[in-house]
Scaffold this motif. Structure first.
Motif, PDB file in Angstrom:
ATOM      1  N   ALA A  16       0.845  -1.203   0.000  1.00  0.00           N
ATOM      2  CA  ALA A  16       0.000   0.000   0.000  1.00  0.00           C
ATOM      3  C   ALA A  16       0.870   1.238   0.000  1.00  0.00           C
ATOM      4  O   ALA A  16       1.978   1.250   0.513  1.00  0.00           O
ATOM      5  N   VAL A  17       0.352   2.311  -0.583  1.00  0.00           N
ATOM      6  CA  VAL A  17       1.060   3.570  -0.629  1.00  0.00           C
ATOM      7  C   VAL A  17       0.192   4.629   0.046  1.00  0.00           C
ATOM      8  O   VAL A  17      -0.023   5.706  -0.477  1.00  0.00           O
ATOM      9  N   ALA A  18      -0.330   4.325   1.199  1.00  0.00           N
ATOM     10  CA  ALA A  18      -1.255   5.234   1.874  1.00  0.00           C
ATOM     11  C   ALA A  18      -0.561   6.503   2.330  1.00  0.00           C
ATOM     12  O   ALA A  18      -1.149   7.575   2.291  1.00  0.00           O
ATOM     13  N   CYS A  58      -2.748  -0.278 -13.320  1.00  0.00           N
ATOM     14  CA  CYS A  58      -2.596   0.017 -11.902  1.00  0.00           C
ATOM     15  C   CYS A  58      -3.554   1.142 -11.511  1.00  0.00           C
ATOM     16  O   CYS A  58      -3.669   2.138 -12.222  1.00  0.00           O
ATOM     17  N   GLU A  59      -4.215   0.961 -10.357  1.00  0.00           N
ATOM     18  CA  GLU A  59      -5.098   2.007  -9.849  1.00  0.00           C
ATOM     19  C   GLU A  59      -5.122   1.945  -8.328  1.00  0.00           C
ATOM     20  O   GLU A  59      -4.824   0.922  -7.730  1.00  0.00           O
ATOM     21  N   GLU A  60      -5.490   3.074  -7.756  1.00  0.00           N
ATOM     22  CA  GLU A  60      -5.553   3.172  -6.301  1.00  0.00           C
ATOM     23  C   GLU A  60      -6.969   2.820  -5.855  1.00  0.00           C
ATOM     24  O   GLU A  60      -7.956   3.359  -6.348  1.00  0.00           O
ATOM     25  N   LYS A  61      -7.053   1.885  -4.909  1.00  0.00           N
ATOM     26  CA  LYS A  61      -8.341   1.498  -4.332  1.00  0.00           C
ATOM     27  C   LYS A  61      -8.166   1.419  -2.827  1.00  0.00           C
ATOM     28  O   LYS A  61      -7.278   0.726  -2.345  1.00  0.00           O
ATOM     29  N   ALA A  62      -8.988   2.124  -2.123  1.00  0.00           N
ATOM     30  CA  ALA A  62      -8.977   2.121  -0.654  1.00  0.00           C
ATOM     31  C   ALA A  62      -7.592   2.451  -0.099  1.00  0.00           C
ATOM     32  O   ALA A  62      -7.112   1.825   0.830  1.00  0.00           O
ATOM     33  N   GLY A  63      -6.931   3.395  -0.696  1.00  0.00           N
ATOM     34  CA  GLY A  63      -5.640   3.849  -0.192  1.00  0.00           C
ATOM     35  C   GLY A  63      -4.470   2.963  -0.568  1.00  0.00           C
ATOM     36  O   GLY A  63      -3.358   3.192  -0.130  1.00  0.00           O
ATOM     37  N   TRP A  65      -2.391   0.854  -3.842  1.00  0.00           N
ATOM     38  CA  TRP A  65      -2.249   0.685  -5.286  1.00  0.00           C
ATOM     39  C   TRP A  65      -2.276  -0.796  -5.616  1.00  0.00           C
ATOM     40  O   TRP A  65      -1.603  -1.605  -4.991  1.00  0.00           O
ATOM     41  N   ARG A  66      -3.070  -1.151  -6.615  1.00  0.00           N
ATOM     42  CA  ARG A  66      -3.182  -2.537  -7.069  1.00  0.00           C
ATOM     43  C   ARG A  66      -2.958  -2.566  -8.582  1.00  0.00           C
ATOM     44  O   ARG A  66      -3.468  -1.710  -9.304  1.00  0.00           O
ATOM     45  N   CYS A  67      -2.228  -3.546  -9.002  1.00  0.00           N
ATOM     46  CA  CYS A  67      -1.977  -3.715 -10.434  1.00  0.00           C
ATOM     47  C   CYS A  67      -2.513  -5.077 -10.868  1.00  0.00           C
ATOM     48  O   CYS A  67      -2.316  -6.079 -10.184  1.00  0.00           O
ATOM     49  N   SER A  68      -3.202  -5.092 -11.987  1.00  0.00           N
ATOM     50  CA  SER A  68      -3.678  -6.369 -12.528  1.00  0.00           C
ATOM     51  C   SER A  68      -3.193  -6.476 -13.969  1.00  0.00           C
ATOM     52  O   SER A  68      -3.226  -5.517 -14.739  1.00  0.00           O
ATOM     53  N   LEU A  69      -2.749  -7.651 -14.302  1.00  0.00           N
ATOM     54  CA  LEU A  69      -2.186  -7.905 -15.619  1.00  0.00           C
ATOM     55  C   LEU A  69      -3.289  -7.789 -16.672  1.00  0.00           C
ATOM     56  O   LEU A  69      -4.376  -8.332 -16.511  1.00  0.00           O
TER      57      LEU A  69
END
Length: 146
Positions: A16-18, A58-63, A65-69
């Motif tokens: 997380a990158v909160a 990659c997008e930020e969700k709930a504080g 960052w998540r990346c999906s292939l």
């Protein structure tokens, strides 16, 4: 630049990158540790793997960052092409084997000769058979039906 590197490190590690603010908008690809490049994409970011060309969204969700292939249609096409090439090769080998087993076509003179031989054999066989029937009738004294 520190924010981009920290965000990238978090993206790669999946952490997380909160504590860090969202990355600033970027006009073009930004190099990240020579293996990846980040490019903006409609409020999200694309992570491009420079080694194998795979792309992650990659997008930020709930504080965090998540990346999906991102699925690569090219892999599916190449897999299908490889399977079809193998199938074609197998079918060509099967056709070659069947052609090797097939006897060569005979010419008309050869067929005529074989037919004459068969008819001669049949004629001799029937004459012999009816000759045997006549002999048996003579032996048993019934020559009226010959």
């Amino acid at each position: 630049m520190r924010i981009v590197v920290a965000t990238l490190a978090a993206l790669v590690a999946g952490a997380a990158v909160a504590a860090e603010p969202a990355p600033p908008p970027v006009d073009g690809p930004v190099a990240a540790e020579d293996n990846f490049a980040i490019a903006p994409a409609e409020g999200r970011h694309l992570k491009i793997d420079r080694r194998d060309g795979r792309i992650s969204l990659c997008e930020e969700k709930a504080g965090a960052w998540r990346c999906s292939l991102v699925p690569d249609d090219r892999d599916a096409y190449e897999g299908e092409i490889a399977a079809l090439k193998k199938r074609v090769a197998d079918l060509e080998a099967e056709v070659a084997a069947l052609r090797a087993e097939r006897r060569p076509p005979a010419d008309a003179a050869d067929e005529e000769k074989r037919l004459d031989e068969f008819l001669d054999f049949s004629d001799k066989a029937f004459r012999r058979f009816f000759g045997m029937v006549r002999e048996m009738r003579r032996e048993f004294g019934d020559e009226s039906r010959i």
